[in-house]
Design a protein around this motif. Structure first.
Motif, short mmCIF file in Angstrom:
data_model
loop_
_atom_site.label_atom_id
_atom_site.label_comp_id
_atom_site.label_asym_id
_atom_site.label_seq_id
_atom_site.Cartn_x
_atom_site.Cartn_y
_atom_site.Cartn_z
N UNK A 247 0.92 -1.27 -0.23
CA UNK A 247 0.27 0.11 -0.51
C UNK A 247 1.02 1.08 0.28
N UNK A 248 2.56 1.41 0.36
CA UNK A 248 2.54 2.74 0.46
C UNK A 248 4.05 2.28 0.56
N UNK A 249 4.76 3.22 0.44
CA UNK A 249 6.12 3.03 0.61
C UNK A 249 7.22 4.52 1.72
N UNK A 250 7.24 3.34 3.07
CA UNK A 250 8.18 4.18 3.99
C UNK A 250 9.48 4.54 3.95
N UNK B 216 1.62 7.10 0.75
CA UNK B 216 0.68 5.86 -0.25
C UNK B 216 0.40 6.05 -1.43
N UNK B 217 1.34 4.32 -2.12
CA UNK B 217 0.83 4.63 -3.55
C UNK B 217 0.14 5.26 -4.53
N UNK B 218 -1.00 5.67 -4.11
CA UNK B 218 -1.90 6.72 -5.16
C UNK B 218 -0.59 8.27 -5.25
N UNK B 219 -0.05 8.64 -4.09
CA UNK B 219 0.19 9.55 -4.25
C UNK B 219 2.01 9.50 -5.30
N UNK C 142 8.98 -1.28 1.48
CA UNK C 142 7.69 -1.17 1.06
C UNK C 142 6.55 -1.72 1.88
N UNK C 143 5.07 -1.27 2.36
CA UNK C 143 4.60 -1.79 3.30
C UNK C 143 3.11 -2.35 3.55
N UNK C 144 2.27 -3.06 3.50
CA UNK C 144 0.78 -3.48 3.29
C UNK C 144 0.11 -2.80 4.20
N UNK C 145 1.05 -1.73 4.84
CA UNK C 145 -0.10 -0.61 5.28
C UNK C 145 0.31 0.60 4.72
N UNK C 146 -0.65 1.15 5.42
CA UNK C 146 -1.06 2.98 4.74
C UNK C 146 -0.22 4.04 6.04
N UNK C 147 0.03 3.22 7.33
CA UNK C 147 0.57 4.12 8.32
C UNK C 147 1.85 3.69 9.18
N UNK C 148 1.81 4.31 8.76
CA UNK C 148 4.01 4.32 9.62
C UNK C 148 4.05 3.34 11.50
N UNK C 149 4.21 2.33 10.90
CA UNK C 149 4.09 0.86 11.40
C UNK C 149 5.34 1.02 12.58
N UNK D 33 -9.25 4.65 3.61
CA UNK D 33 -8.14 2.93 3.09
C UNK D 33 -7.65 3.14 1.76
N UNK D 34 -7.83 4.37 0.69
CA UNK D 34 -7.30 3.52 -0.50
C UNK D 34 -6.00 4.94 0.19
N UNK D 35 -6.15 5.39 0.83
CA UNK D 35 -4.26 6.21 0.62
C UNK D 35 -5.10 7.52 0.49
N UNK D 36 -6.30 8.09 0.19
CA UNK D 36 -6.61 8.95 -0.18
C UNK D 36 -6.40 9.96 0.52
N UNK D 37 -6.01 11.46 0.73
CA UNK D 37 -6.44 12.16 1.80
C UNK D 37 -7.98 13.00 1.56
#
Length: 860
Positions: A673-676, A717-720, A760-767, A810-814
């Protein structure tokens, strides 16, 4: 004289009367000259079990069901046969009725009658039933009903008949041993078109007939030969890839079973470590494809096994990736035969093209695939390579590299086994009556390649060639020029043809005066991987060695030196061992395993590399350091290992890149879902996710973050990540991540970036919580949660600063942002619903010096 010889034989027999019989063990035994090899028919792997067991050479070897021993025909003494025990003690018998030479075909019936033959139709029957009064005596001279050229035969315990395959015609014959009557059962389909010597054949308890080709070592199987009548369909297939041999014969108990692979049940049925379609015996069965897939092009070869050149190699691969370099088969230059082919060079001297085979594979055409960019980064001073094309696909390649001081430093078999590829088997192939090492490699993409490597050096004051072929690079003569050949094909038969032709072309230019070839390793790593500081290896132990030594040199990062490591590994004599070596954090490692006696196995593994793109003329790197990452990653994260610090001066740009694999192969991140990361630096950092499927660099997807002088955590989020194409990103083929900083003023600027804990994370939040001087005193939380109309977000800060509360769906959109002032100590921010629909959201507080732990918020 005969009386004295007879007394000697009787004495020898009594001396060895307590010899241990084989008693129908599962091995097949291959006799070559007077050495003995045990072969596991299921895998094709072999190892030496005895050497120099007799004074003369052994042929026509056969297992005797009547006494459990193996017997053979001896070249010396003349007219003699030999009994061999499991301890490889021997007893020699003189049989006056035998011819003095040419006895190379033999097997023994269930009742102990040894049928021994040479060329022509004549064969001999010798009684080897220890309970018979005629034990050890000739009892008949017989004649076949037809003269055929065969080199071994074997009894089928199911029907009691002899079977053999004729050379050239590849016809299977059934023979009544007592009368010599022969029945043709037709050409063996899997052998059609081949011209091999089948010097070792075997049966199993079910009536499967195993036929080994001397030159390649390939073992073929013919199913249920007792049911064939010469009219019905014969079922045949390749079975395994064993060792090549000459002056040889095979022996095996015909009532011992051979494990068979089911090919469709997901189980390693035959115990060779290969499941279903991975097993060569499944070629063409069930849903398994026939082994004849396209091979890799020589244009991508030549870089497999060296850490000394890693920086240059990595930059070469990055440039190819950045420019989306693809070798175009359709536009490649054709390589054609000239009138000088196969003739000694005179005027211009030897050219590399003089050693390239043509018109021997039934190829449609041959193309020049030379990877010229190897010349600047390896020890090759000249190179030439071709791909052999059949029906639009590459089916074989020859890569020839000239070196001035020592052998070429990269071999195809050393790497990739720790990057998803597998070494299915390693054995020998016979060329010009010399044994060369061949290997079967399953590439990362699932394609199969048979591989042969050797080198030629000048000898005898530059008048001849000496050939060397070794598994280990340190076995080659040092500091001399070599012509280095790496040959691979999707067909073992084609590999042999190419190897034979290269040797012939070398001999035309300078007579080959010597061969110095090594044996293949008996203990080798089939596959492995590096994960969280551990090397996980699957070791194949063909000779049941108890212990091996692991010796290696590793580098923790790209910018650190080599650290030597060593350990002992207990294999307990197991054929397959899955072991774990504690290697710690590493970037690359070269290591050797072996028992100190046989040929050791060498491997090299590199993680995906960090590198610097400083191609802009104004860019100067002033500081570049890569450090290990000591923090742990979560199970739902794909770690991009090692941290980087970069300082550069530029009026244009500077970039750091991280390949996700050593060869910039793509990875599928569709489930992420995201790059952290944690980062600090000067100004804007552009992050590109490089997709293999995009050819235009400017169309690659990118996002940007603003760096500060203090380390902050970022979750993007990868949507960005957007592209000039305007289409949403798909993450099925990411090869690398590129971090770029621009000098937007056009003047020389100092650019700094520190990048840590990338994943690369399967979460959009910082873990991952940052524990430093800005550590929060309590976890961030929402109350109430779930919320109906509103909730309060609670957190604690160590200092006052400006921050923003951001709400993501949940889609990573602000979907909402609230700016506010953070005060030192406890903070509470009220968040109202205000049109937000029901569902799961993620609250994130971003501060000037600190991004606080994200909170999952459920709205009713």
């Amino acid at each position: 004289m005969k009386k004295a010889l007879l007394l000697l034989l009787i004495w020898n027999f009594n001396l060895n009367a307590q010899d241990t019989p084989f008693n129908c063990d599962y091995n097949a035994y291959l006799f070559q000259y007077n050495d003995v090899y045990a072969i596991d028919l299921a895998s094709g792997n072999s190892y030496t079990v005895a050497t120099d067991v007799t004074e003369g050479n052994i042929n026509a070897a056969a297992y005797n069901p009547a006494d459990g021993f193996i017997w053979g025909s001896l070249s010396t003494p003349s007219k003699s046969i030999v009994r061999i025990g499991k301890d490889f003690n021997t007893t020699v018998f003189y049989v006056d009725e035998l011819p003095t030479s040419g006895r190379y075909v033999g097997d023994i019936s269930a009742t102990g009658i040894y049928y021994l033959k040479g060329g022509g139709t004549t064969y001999y029957a010798i009684n080897l039933d220890p309970t018979s009064a005629n034990y050890g005596k000739h009892i008949a001279t017989l004649s076949l009903s037809k003269s055929i050229s065969n080199h071994d035969w074997a009894f089928n315990a199911v029907d009691g008949k002899l079977y053999t395959v004729e050379k050239k015609t590849n016809i299977l014959y059934r023979i009544n041993a007592e009368t010599g009557a022969m029945q043709s059962l037709g050409e063996v389909p899997i052998l059609s078109g081949l011209n091999y010597t089948y010097g070792a054949v075997y049966f199993d308890a079910s009536g499967r007939f195993y036929v080994s080709a001397n030159q390649t070592g390939t073992i073929y199987v013919i199913q249920n030969v007792q049911d064939l009548d010469g009219v019905n369909t014969m079922e045949s297939n390749l079975f395994a890839f064993g060792p090549s041999s000459s002056q040889n014969d095979g022996a095996r108990c015909p009532t011992a079973p051979v494990p068979q692979e089911d090919c469709s049940n997901g189980i390693d049925d035959d115990g060779d470590g290969l499941v279903d379609c991975e097993d060569p015996s499944c070629s063409g069965y069930a849903a398994c494809p026939v082994i004849a897939a396209p091979t890799s092009t020589a244009n991508s070869g030549g870089l497999e096994s060296n850490n000394r050149l890693s920086d240059k190699i990595n930059k070469r691969n990055f440039n190819r990736s950045k420019n989306n370099y693809k070798f175009d088969v359709q536009k490649a230059k054709k390589f054609s035969k000239t009138s000088h082919y196969g003739k000694k060079s005179k005027k211009a001297g030897i050219q590399l093209a003089d050693f390239i085979p043509l018109d021997i594979l039934n190829e449609d055409n041959v193309i020049d695939s030379s990877p010229k960019d190897l010349l600047n980064i390896t020890n090759a001073t000249d190179l030439y390579s071709v791909d052999y094309i059949r029906q639009g696909e590459a089916v074989a390649s020859v890569l020839l590299l000239k070196t001035d001081k020592g052998v070429y430093e990269h071999t195809k078999h050393i790497c990739d086994r720790l990057l998803g590829a597998q070494l299915i088997s390693v054995s020998t192939i016979e060329i010009s009556e010399q044994r060369f090492i061949k290997s079967l490699i399953r590439n990362v993409d699932g394609s199969l390649e048979f591989v042969l490597s050797f080198s030629a050096k000048t000898t005898n004051n530059d008048t001849g060639f000496g050939i060397e072929s070794h598994w280990n690079l340190d076995k080659y003569e040092s500091n001399v020029p070599f012509y280095n050949f790496q040959i691979w094909s999707n067909s073992l038969d084609d590999l042999l043809r190419l190897g034979e032709e290269v040797i012939q072309l070398l001999d035309v230019q300078k007579p080959i005066s010597s061969y110095n070839n090594s044996e293949p390793p008996t203990v080798f790593v089939r596959k492995g991987k590096y994960h969280n500081g551990k090397l996980e290896l699957q070791i194949i132990n063909t000779n049941r060695t108890s212990n091996i030594v692991f010796d290696g040199g590793l580098r923790a990062t790209e910018t650190e030196g080599v650290e030597q490591v060593s350990s002992s590994i207990d294999l307990n004599g197991n054929y397959i061992s899955n072991i774990e070596v504690d290697a710690g954090n590493l970037f690359d490692i070269g290591f050797r395993i072996g028992n100190g006696i046989q040929t050791p196995d060498d491997l090299f593994m590199s993680d995906g590399p960090w590198g610097v793109d400083d191609a802009a003329p104004s860019t100067t790197i002033t500081s570049y350091t890569i450090e290990t990452n000591d923090e742990q990653f979560n199970d739902d994260e794909y770690a991009v290992e090692r941290n980087i610090e970069l300082v550069a001066k530029t009026s244009e740009y500077v970039a750091a890149y991280r390949a996700l694999t050593p060869k910039f192969n793509p990875i599928d991140f569709s489930d992420y879902k995201s790059f952290q990361l944690k980062a600090k630096g000067t100004g804007k950092l552009i992050i590109r996710l490089v997709k293999k499927g995009i050819s235009n660099w400017e169309s690659q997807y990118k996002a940007s973050i603003k760096l500060t002088e203090n380390l902050k955590e970022y979750s993007i989020p990868f949507s960005e990540f957007t592209s000039i194409t305007g289409t949403p990103i798909t993450l099925n083929d990411i090869t690398s991540v590129v971090f770029t900083m621009l000098a937007e003023s056009g003047e020389v600027e100092t650019k700094e970036m520190t990048l840590q804990q990338l994943r690369f994370s399967k979460n959009t939040t910082l873990s991952v919580e940052t524990y430093n001087e800005n550590k929060v005193l309590e976890h961030t939380f929402a109350n109430p949660n779930p919320m109906a109309l509103s909730t309060n977000i609670h957190f604690t800060a160590l200092e006052s600063h400006k921050a923003s509360l951001k709400l993501y769906n949940q889609l990573g959109a602000l979907v909402k942002q609230v700016d506010f002032e953070v005060t030192q100590g406890e903070n509470k921010i009220k968040l109202g619903r205000q049109g937000l629909s029901s569902g799961l959201y993620f609250c994130k507080i971003e501060g000037k010096t600190k991004d606080y732990r994200s909170v999952k918020l459920l709205i009713k």
